[in-house]
Scaffold this motif. Structure first.
Motif, PDB file in Angstrom:
ATOM      1  N   CYS A 163       0.837  -1.207   0.000  1.00  0.00           N
ATOM      2  CA  CYS A 163       0.000   0.000   0.000  1.00  0.00           C
ATOM      3  C   CYS A 163       0.869   1.253   0.000  1.00  0.00           C
ATOM      4  N   ASN A 164       0.249   2.364  -0.406  1.00  0.00           N
ATOM      5  CA  ASN A 164       0.876   3.674  -0.269  1.00  0.00           C
ATOM      6  C   ASN A 164       0.607   4.181   1.142  1.00  0.00           C
ATOM      7  N   LEU A 165       1.613   4.784   1.748  1.00  0.00           N
ATOM      8  CA  LEU A 165       1.473   5.283   3.104  1.00  0.00           C
ATOM      9  C   LEU A 165       0.845   6.679   3.114  1.00  0.00           C
ATOM     10  N   PRO A 166       0.184   7.050   4.233  1.00  0.00           N
ATOM     11  CA  PRO A 166      -0.340   8.419   4.358  1.00  0.00           C
ATOM     12  C   PRO A 166       0.788   9.439   4.217  1.00  0.00           C
ATOM     13  N   LEU A 167       0.451  10.620   3.727  1.00  0.00           N
ATOM     14  CA  LEU A 167       1.452  11.663   3.520  1.00  0.00           C
ATOM     15  C   LEU A 167       2.147  12.053   4.826  1.00  0.00           C
ATOM     16  N   ASP A 168       1.458  11.868   5.963  1.00  0.00           N
ATOM     17  CA  ASP A 168       2.041  12.193   7.266  1.00  0.00           C
ATOM     18  C   ASP A 168       3.285  11.362   7.569  1.00  0.00           C
ATOM     19  N   LEU A 169       3.431  10.248   6.869  1.00  0.00           N
ATOM     20  CA  LEU A 169       4.541   9.342   7.170  1.00  0.00           C
ATOM     21  C   LEU A 169       5.720   9.540   6.225  1.00  0.00           C
ATOM     22  N   ALA A 170       5.671  10.580   5.413  1.00  0.00           N
ATOM     23  CA  ALA A 170       6.787  10.900   4.521  1.00  0.00           C
ATOM     24  C   ALA A 170       8.051  11.143   5.362  1.00  0.00           C
ATOM     25  N   PRO A 171       9.198  10.740   4.826  1.00  0.00           N
ATOM     26  CA  PRO A 171       9.495  10.348   3.447  1.00  0.00           C
ATOM     27  C   PRO A 171       9.238   8.878   3.127  1.00  0.00           C
ATOM     28  N   PHE A 172       8.660   8.122   4.075  1.00  0.00           N
ATOM     29  CA  PHE A 172       8.299   6.741   3.773  1.00  0.00           C
ATOM     30  C   PHE A 172       7.037   6.754   2.923  1.00  0.00           C
ATOM     31  N   THR A 173       7.027   5.975   1.867  1.00  0.00           N
ATOM     32  CA  THR A 173       5.950   6.086   0.891  1.00  0.00           C
ATOM     33  C   THR A 173       5.127   4.816   0.698  1.00  0.00           C
ATOM     34  N   GLU A 174       5.690   3.648   1.020  1.00  0.00           N
ATOM     35  CA  GLU A 174       4.933   2.415   0.811  1.00  0.00           C
ATOM     36  C   GLU A 174       5.317   1.362   1.840  1.00  0.00           C
ATOM     37  N   GLY A 175       4.398   0.421   2.033  1.00  0.00           N
ATOM     38  CA  GLY A 175       4.642  -0.626   3.011  1.00  0.00           C
ATOM     39  C   GLY A 175       3.746  -1.816   2.767  1.00  0.00           C
ATOM     40  N   TYR A 176       3.759  -2.751   3.728  1.00  0.00           N
ATOM     41  CA  TYR A 176       3.009  -4.002   3.616  1.00  0.00           C
ATOM     42  C   TYR A 176       2.009  -4.088   4.763  1.00  0.00           C
ATOM     43  N   ILE A 177       0.725  -4.271   4.425  1.00  0.00           N
ATOM     44  CA  ILE A 177      -0.337  -4.304   5.429  1.00  0.00           C
ATOM     45  C   ILE A 177      -0.377  -5.681   6.087  1.00  0.00           C
ATOM     46  N   VAL A 178      -0.279  -5.710   7.402  1.00  0.00           N
ATOM     47  CA  VAL A 178      -0.366  -6.966   8.129  1.00  0.00           C
ATOM     48  C   VAL A 178      -1.819  -7.452   8.112  1.00  0.00           C
ATOM     49  N   PRO A 179      -2.074  -8.685   7.694  1.00  0.00           N
ATOM     50  CA  PRO A 179      -3.447  -9.204   7.649  1.00  0.00           C
ATOM     51  C   PRO A 179      -4.135  -9.122   9.016  1.00  0.00           C
ATOM     52  N   ASN A 180      -5.437  -8.828   8.992  1.00  0.00           N
ATOM     53  CA  ASN A 180      -6.292  -8.708  10.178  1.00  0.00           C
ATOM     54  C   ASN A 180      -5.969  -7.486  11.040  1.00  0.00           C
ATOM     55  N   SER A 181      -5.129  -6.602  10.526  1.00  0.00           N
ATOM     56  CA  SER A 181      -4.767  -5.420  11.316  1.00  0.00           C
ATOM     57  C   SER A 181      -5.606  -4.189  10.965  1.00  0.00           C
ATOM     58  N   GLN A 182      -6.561  -4.339  10.059  1.00  0.00           N
ATOM     59  CA  GLN A 182      -7.416  -3.217   9.646  1.00  0.00           C
ATOM     60  C   GLN A 182      -6.573  -2.034   9.142  1.00  0.00           C
ATOM     61  N   LYS A 183      -5.465  -2.357   8.510  1.00  0.00           N
ATOM     62  CA  LYS A 183      -4.525  -1.380   7.958  1.00  0.00           C
ATOM     63  C   LYS A 183      -3.893  -0.495   9.036  1.00  0.00           C
ATOM     64  N   GLN A 184      -3.908  -0.993  10.273  1.00  0.00           N
ATOM     65  CA  GLN A 184      -3.327  -0.237  11.386  1.00  0.00           C
ATOM     66  C   GLN A 184      -1.903  -0.677  11.702  1.00  0.00           C
ATOM     67  N   ILE A 185      -1.427  -1.746  11.053  1.00  0.00           N
ATOM     68  CA  ILE A 185      -0.025  -2.161  11.164  1.00  0.00           C
ATOM     69  C   ILE A 185       0.515  -2.287   9.741  1.00  0.00           C
ATOM     70  N   ILE A 186       1.468  -1.443   9.424  1.00  0.00           N
ATOM     71  CA  ILE A 186       2.060  -1.448   8.081  1.00  0.00           C
ATOM     72  C   ILE A 186       3.569  -1.592   8.231  1.00  0.00           C
ATOM     73  N   LEU A 187       4.101  -2.654   7.656  1.00  0.00           N
ATOM     74  CA  LEU A 187       5.526  -2.956   7.767  1.00  0.00           C
ATOM     75  C   LEU A 187       6.300  -2.258   6.660  1.00  0.00           C
ATOM     76  N   VAL A 188       7.482  -1.769   7.009  1.00  0.00           N
ATOM     77  CA  VAL A 188       8.322  -1.042   6.045  1.00  0.00           C
ATOM     78  C   VAL A 188       9.761  -1.523   6.140  1.00  0.00           C
ATOM     79  N   ASP A 189      10.459  -1.415   5.037  1.00  0.00           N
ATOM     80  CA  ASP A 189      11.877  -1.742   5.010  1.00  0.00           C
ATOM     81  C   ASP A 189      12.677  -0.619   5.672  1.00  0.00           C
ATOM     82  N   LEU A 190      13.591  -0.995   6.568  1.00  0.00           N
ATOM     83  CA  LEU A 190      14.524  -0.053   7.199  1.00  0.00           C
ATOM     84  C   LEU A 190      15.930  -0.625   7.059  1.00  0.00           C
TER      85      LEU A 190
END
Length: 268
Positions: A163-190
Protein backbone atom coordinates in the motif's frame (compact mmCIF):
# COMPACT_ATOMS: atom_id res chain seq x y z
CA UNK A 1 -7.13 1.75 16.98
CA UNK A 2 -4.18 -0.43 17.93
CA UNK A 3 -3.06 -0.75 21.53
CA UNK A 4 0.72 -1.03 21.94
CA UNK A 5 2.42 -2.13 25.18
CA UNK A 6 6.17 -1.93 25.74
CA UNK A 7 8.15 -4.65 27.51
CA UNK A 8 11.82 -4.95 28.39
CA UNK A 9 13.30 -8.45 28.47
CA UNK A 10 16.82 -8.11 29.82
CA UNK A 11 19.62 -5.89 28.59
CA UNK A 12 23.20 -5.94 27.40
CA UNK A 13 26.01 -3.52 28.17
CA UNK A 14 28.45 -1.77 25.88
CA UNK A 15 30.43 1.43 25.52
CA UNK A 16 28.24 4.48 24.94
CA UNK A 17 30.46 5.77 22.13
CA UNK A 18 29.81 2.63 20.08
CA UNK A 19 26.15 3.58 19.83
CA UNK A 20 26.72 7.31 19.39
CA UNK A 21 29.84 9.21 18.42
CA UNK A 22 31.15 11.43 21.20
CA UNK A 23 29.01 9.81 23.91
CA UNK A 24 32.05 8.79 25.96
CA UNK A 25 33.58 5.54 27.16
CA UNK A 26 31.18 4.83 30.00
CA UNK A 27 29.51 1.44 29.95
CA UNK A 28 25.75 1.74 29.37
CA UNK A 29 22.72 -0.52 29.52
CA UNK A 30 20.94 -1.25 26.26
CA UNK A 31 17.50 -2.75 27.01
CA UNK A 32 16.06 -5.46 24.80
CA UNK A 33 12.57 -4.17 24.14
CA UNK A 34 9.58 -5.92 22.62
CA UNK A 35 6.06 -4.67 21.94
CA UNK A 36 2.68 -6.33 22.30
CA UNK A 37 0.27 -5.05 19.64
CA UNK A 38 -3.47 -5.59 20.07
CA UNK A 39 -6.27 -4.84 17.61
CA UNK A 40 -9.66 -6.24 18.56
CA UNK A 41 -9.19 -9.94 19.36
CA UNK A 42 -5.88 -10.16 17.51
CA UNK A 43 -2.46 -10.01 19.12
CA UNK A 44 1.00 -9.68 17.59
CA UNK A 45 4.38 -9.58 19.31
CA UNK A 46 7.14 -7.40 17.89
CA UNK A 47 10.46 -9.16 18.67
CA UNK A 48 11.08 -11.14 21.87
CA UNK A 49 14.03 -9.62 23.72
CA UNK A 50 16.34 -11.94 25.64
CA UNK A 51 15.35 -15.25 27.20
CA UNK A 52 17.09 -18.10 29.03
CA UNK A 53 17.72 -19.76 25.67
CA UNK A 54 20.31 -17.11 24.86
CA UNK A 55 22.46 -18.07 27.85
CA UNK A 56 22.09 -21.75 27.04
CA UNK A 57 23.25 -21.43 23.44
CA UNK A 58 26.09 -18.99 24.08
CA UNK A 59 27.77 -20.79 26.98
CA UNK A 60 30.42 -22.46 24.87
CA UNK A 61 32.02 -22.52 21.45
CA UNK A 62 32.33 -19.56 19.15
CA UNK A 63 29.05 -18.01 20.30
CA UNK A 64 30.55 -17.46 23.73
CA UNK A 65 32.23 -14.45 22.10
CA UNK A 66 28.79 -12.90 21.62
CA UNK A 67 28.38 -12.70 25.40
CA UNK A 68 31.93 -11.43 25.84
CA UNK A 69 31.44 -8.49 23.48
CA UNK A 70 27.99 -7.55 24.77
CA UNK A 71 27.46 -9.01 28.26
CA UNK A 72 23.81 -9.93 28.78
CA UNK A 73 21.76 -9.57 31.97
CA UNK A 74 18.41 -11.28 32.40
CA UNK A 75 17.03 -11.60 35.91
CA UNK A 76 14.54 -14.22 36.98
CA UNK A 77 11.07 -13.37 35.75
CA UNK A 78 12.25 -10.89 33.10
CA UNK A 79 11.79 -13.02 30.00
CA UNK A 80 8.68 -12.18 28.00
CA UNK A 81 7.27 -15.62 28.76
CA UNK A 82 7.50 -15.01 32.50
CA UNK A 83 6.27 -11.43 32.25
CA UNK A 84 3.25 -12.49 30.21
CA UNK A 85 2.40 -15.28 32.62
CA UNK A 86 2.73 -12.88 35.57
CA UNK A 87 0.41 -10.39 33.84
CA UNK A 88 -2.20 -12.98 32.89
CA UNK A 89 -1.42 -12.84 29.17
CA UNK A 90 -2.07 -16.23 27.59
CA UNK A 91 0.95 -17.22 25.49
CA UNK A 92 -1.39 -19.01 23.09
CA UNK A 93 -3.16 -15.70 22.40
CA UNK A 94 -0.08 -14.36 20.58
CA UNK A 95 -1.03 -15.26 17.02
CA UNK A 96 2.08 -13.95 15.29
CA UNK A 97 5.58 -12.81 16.20
CA UNK A 98 6.95 -10.16 13.84
CA UNK A 99 10.73 -10.21 13.67
CA UNK A 100 12.46 -6.94 12.89
CA UNK A 101 15.68 -8.90 12.19
CA UNK A 102 17.58 -11.94 13.43
CA UNK A 103 20.02 -10.63 16.03
CA UNK A 104 20.03 -12.61 19.25
CA UNK A 105 18.45 -9.91 21.40
CA UNK A 106 15.42 -9.89 19.11
CA UNK A 107 14.81 -13.63 18.65
CA UNK A 108 16.01 -15.27 21.88
CA UNK A 109 12.48 -15.94 23.12
CA UNK A 110 11.05 -17.55 20.00
CA UNK A 111 11.03 -21.05 21.48
CA UNK A 112 8.82 -19.83 24.34
CA UNK A 113 5.94 -19.16 21.93
CA UNK A 114 5.14 -22.55 20.49
CA UNK A 115 1.58 -21.53 19.54
CA UNK A 116 2.63 -18.53 17.46
CA UNK A 117 3.47 -18.22 13.79
CA UNK A 118 6.21 -15.93 12.51
CA UNK A 119 6.52 -12.98 10.15
CA UNK A 120 9.75 -11.59 8.71
CA UNK A 121 11.47 -10.33 5.59
CA UNK A 122 12.11 -12.95 2.90
CA UNK A 123 15.44 -11.32 2.10
CA UNK A 124 16.50 -11.47 5.73
CA UNK A 125 15.63 -15.12 6.28
CA UNK A 126 17.10 -16.35 3.01
CA UNK A 127 20.41 -14.68 3.82
CA UNK A 128 20.60 -15.75 7.44
CA UNK A 129 19.14 -19.26 7.60
CA UNK A 130 22.17 -21.15 6.30
CA UNK A 131 24.79 -19.26 8.34
CA UNK A 132 26.72 -21.20 10.94
CA UNK A 133 29.82 -20.70 13.07
CA UNK A 134 31.85 -17.54 12.57
CA UNK A 135 29.68 -16.35 9.64
CA UNK A 136 26.60 -16.50 11.87
CA UNK A 137 28.41 -14.81 14.74
CA UNK A 138 29.40 -11.89 12.53
CA UNK A 139 25.71 -11.39 11.72
CA UNK A 140 24.70 -11.54 15.41
CA UNK A 141 22.77 -14.74 14.65
CA UNK A 142 22.63 -17.74 16.99
CA UNK A 143 21.10 -20.55 14.87
CA UNK A 144 19.96 -22.66 17.84
CA UNK A 145 17.56 -19.89 18.90
CA UNK A 146 15.37 -20.72 15.89
CA UNK A 147 12.55 -23.21 16.63
CA UNK A 148 12.67 -26.51 14.72
CA UNK A 149 9.37 -25.84 12.93
CA UNK A 150 10.13 -22.19 12.18
CA UNK A 151 9.86 -22.36 8.38
CA UNK A 152 6.59 -24.31 8.54
CA UNK A 153 5.03 -21.42 10.51
CA UNK A 154 6.67 -18.56 8.62
CA UNK A 155 5.09 -15.89 6.41
CA UNK A 156 7.10 -13.28 4.52
CA UNK A 157 6.06 -9.64 4.54
CA UNK A 158 6.52 -9.53 0.77
CA UNK A 159 3.40 -11.71 0.45
CA UNK A 160 1.22 -9.10 2.19
CA UNK A 161 -0.85 -6.47 0.39
CA UNK A 162 1.31 -3.51 -0.57
CA UNK A 163 0.00 0.00 0.00
CA UNK A 164 0.88 3.67 -0.27
CA UNK A 165 1.47 5.28 3.10
CA UNK A 166 -0.34 8.42 4.36
CA UNK A 167 1.45 11.66 3.52
CA UNK A 168 2.04 12.19 7.27
CA UNK A 169 4.54 9.34 7.17
CA UNK A 170 6.79 10.90 4.52
CA UNK A 171 9.49 10.35 3.45
CA UNK A 172 8.30 6.74 3.77
CA UNK A 173 5.95 6.09 0.89
CA UNK A 174 4.93 2.42 0.81
CA UNK A 175 4.64 -0.63 3.01
CA UNK A 176 3.01 -4.00 3.62
CA UNK A 177 -0.34 -4.30 5.43
CA UNK A 178 -0.37 -6.97 8.13
CA UNK A 179 -3.45 -9.20 7.65
CA UNK A 180 -6.29 -8.71 10.18
CA UNK A 181 -4.77 -5.42 11.32
CA UNK A 182 -7.42 -3.22 9.65
CA UNK A 183 -4.52 -1.38 7.96
CA UNK A 184 -3.33 -0.24 11.39
CA UNK A 185 -0.02 -2.16 11.16
CA UNK A 186 2.06 -1.45 8.08
CA UNK A 187 5.53 -2.96 7.77
CA UNK A 188 8.32 -1.04 6.05
CA UNK A 189 11.88 -1.74 5.01
CA UNK A 190 14.52 -0.05 7.20
CA UNK A 191 17.72 -1.35 5.60
CA UNK A 192 21.28 -1.02 6.80
CA UNK A 193 21.62 -2.37 10.32
CA UNK A 194 20.92 -5.99 9.37
CA UNK A 195 19.87 -7.86 6.27
CA UNK A 196 16.09 -7.68 5.91
CA UNK A 197 15.70 -5.21 8.78
CA UNK A 198 12.10 -3.93 8.99
CA UNK A 199 10.01 -1.51 11.03
CA UNK A 200 6.30 -1.11 11.70
CA UNK A 201 4.05 1.91 11.43
CA UNK A 202 1.16 1.44 13.87
CA UNK A 203 -1.93 3.65 14.10
CA UNK A 204 -2.99 4.28 17.70
CA UNK A 205 -5.41 6.64 19.44
CA UNK A 206 -2.46 8.97 20.02
CA UNK A 207 -1.45 8.94 16.34
CA UNK A 208 1.04 6.97 14.30
CA UNK A 209 4.08 5.37 15.91
CA UNK A 210 7.04 3.73 14.21
CA UNK A 211 8.69 0.73 15.81
CA UNK A 212 12.09 1.34 14.26
CA UNK A 213 13.93 -1.41 16.13
CA UNK A 214 17.70 -1.02 15.53
CA UNK A 215 17.48 1.44 12.64
CA UNK A 216 19.07 3.72 15.26
CA UNK A 217 20.39 3.06 18.75
CA UNK A 218 19.77 6.49 20.24
CA UNK A 219 17.43 9.38 19.28
CA UNK A 220 20.49 11.55 18.57
CA UNK A 221 21.48 9.09 15.82
CA UNK A 222 18.59 10.34 13.69
CA UNK A 223 17.57 13.66 15.28
CA UNK A 224 21.07 15.13 15.13
CA UNK A 225 22.50 12.62 12.64
CA UNK A 226 25.13 11.60 15.18
CA UNK A 227 25.81 8.09 14.00
CA UNK A 228 27.50 5.29 15.91
CA UNK A 229 31.26 4.75 16.00
CA UNK A 230 32.90 3.81 12.71
CA UNK A 231 33.81 0.48 14.26
CA UNK A 232 30.08 -0.33 14.28
CA UNK A 233 30.18 -0.40 10.47
CA UNK A 234 31.86 -3.80 10.66
CA UNK A 235 28.75 -5.38 12.15
CA UNK A 236 26.28 -3.62 9.85
CA UNK A 237 24.86 -5.25 6.78
CA UNK A 238 25.12 -2.07 4.69
CA UNK A 239 26.56 1.12 6.27
CA UNK A 240 25.52 3.29 3.31
CA UNK A 241 21.92 2.09 3.53
CA UNK A 242 22.05 2.56 7.31
CA UNK A 243 22.80 6.27 6.99
CA UNK A 244 20.16 6.65 4.28
CA UNK A 245 17.65 5.16 6.71
CA UNK A 246 18.86 7.54 9.45
CA UNK A 247 18.23 10.44 7.08
CA UNK A 248 14.66 9.26 6.48
CA UNK A 249 14.08 8.93 10.22
CA UNK A 250 15.45 12.44 10.63
CA UNK A 251 12.85 13.78 8.21
CA UNK A 252 10.06 11.74 9.82
CA UNK A 253 11.01 13.03 13.28
CA UNK A 254 10.13 16.57 12.21
CA UNK A 255 6.47 15.54 12.18
CA UNK A 256 5.12 16.02 15.75
CA UNK A 257 2.26 13.63 15.01
CA UNK A 258 4.55 10.60 14.63
CA UNK A 259 6.48 8.99 17.49
CA UNK A 260 9.56 6.85 16.85
CA UNK A 261 10.43 4.02 19.23
CA UNK A 262 13.83 2.30 19.25
CA UNK A 263 14.69 -1.04 20.80
CA UNK A 264 17.64 0.14 22.86
CA UNK A 265 17.32 3.87 23.58
CA UNK A 266 17.16 5.54 26.96
CA UNK A 267 20.37 4.90 28.84
CA UNK A 268 23.00 7.23 27.33
Amino acid sequence: MAKVTTFEAGYCTHLACMAQKGAGFNVCKFPARAWLIEIGVHRWLWDTGYADHFERYTQSGIFKLYRKVTPVYLNEGESLKQQFLSNGIDLASIEHIILSHFHGDHIAGLKDFSFSSFICSHKGWQKIKTLRGFSALMQGFVPDLIPDNFEQKLTFIESFEKCNLPLDLAPFTEGYIVPNSQKQIILVDLPGHAIGHIGAFIETDQGWILLASDAAWTPANYKQLKGPAKLANFIMDDPIAYYQTLSKLNQLSLNPNVTIYLSHEGYL
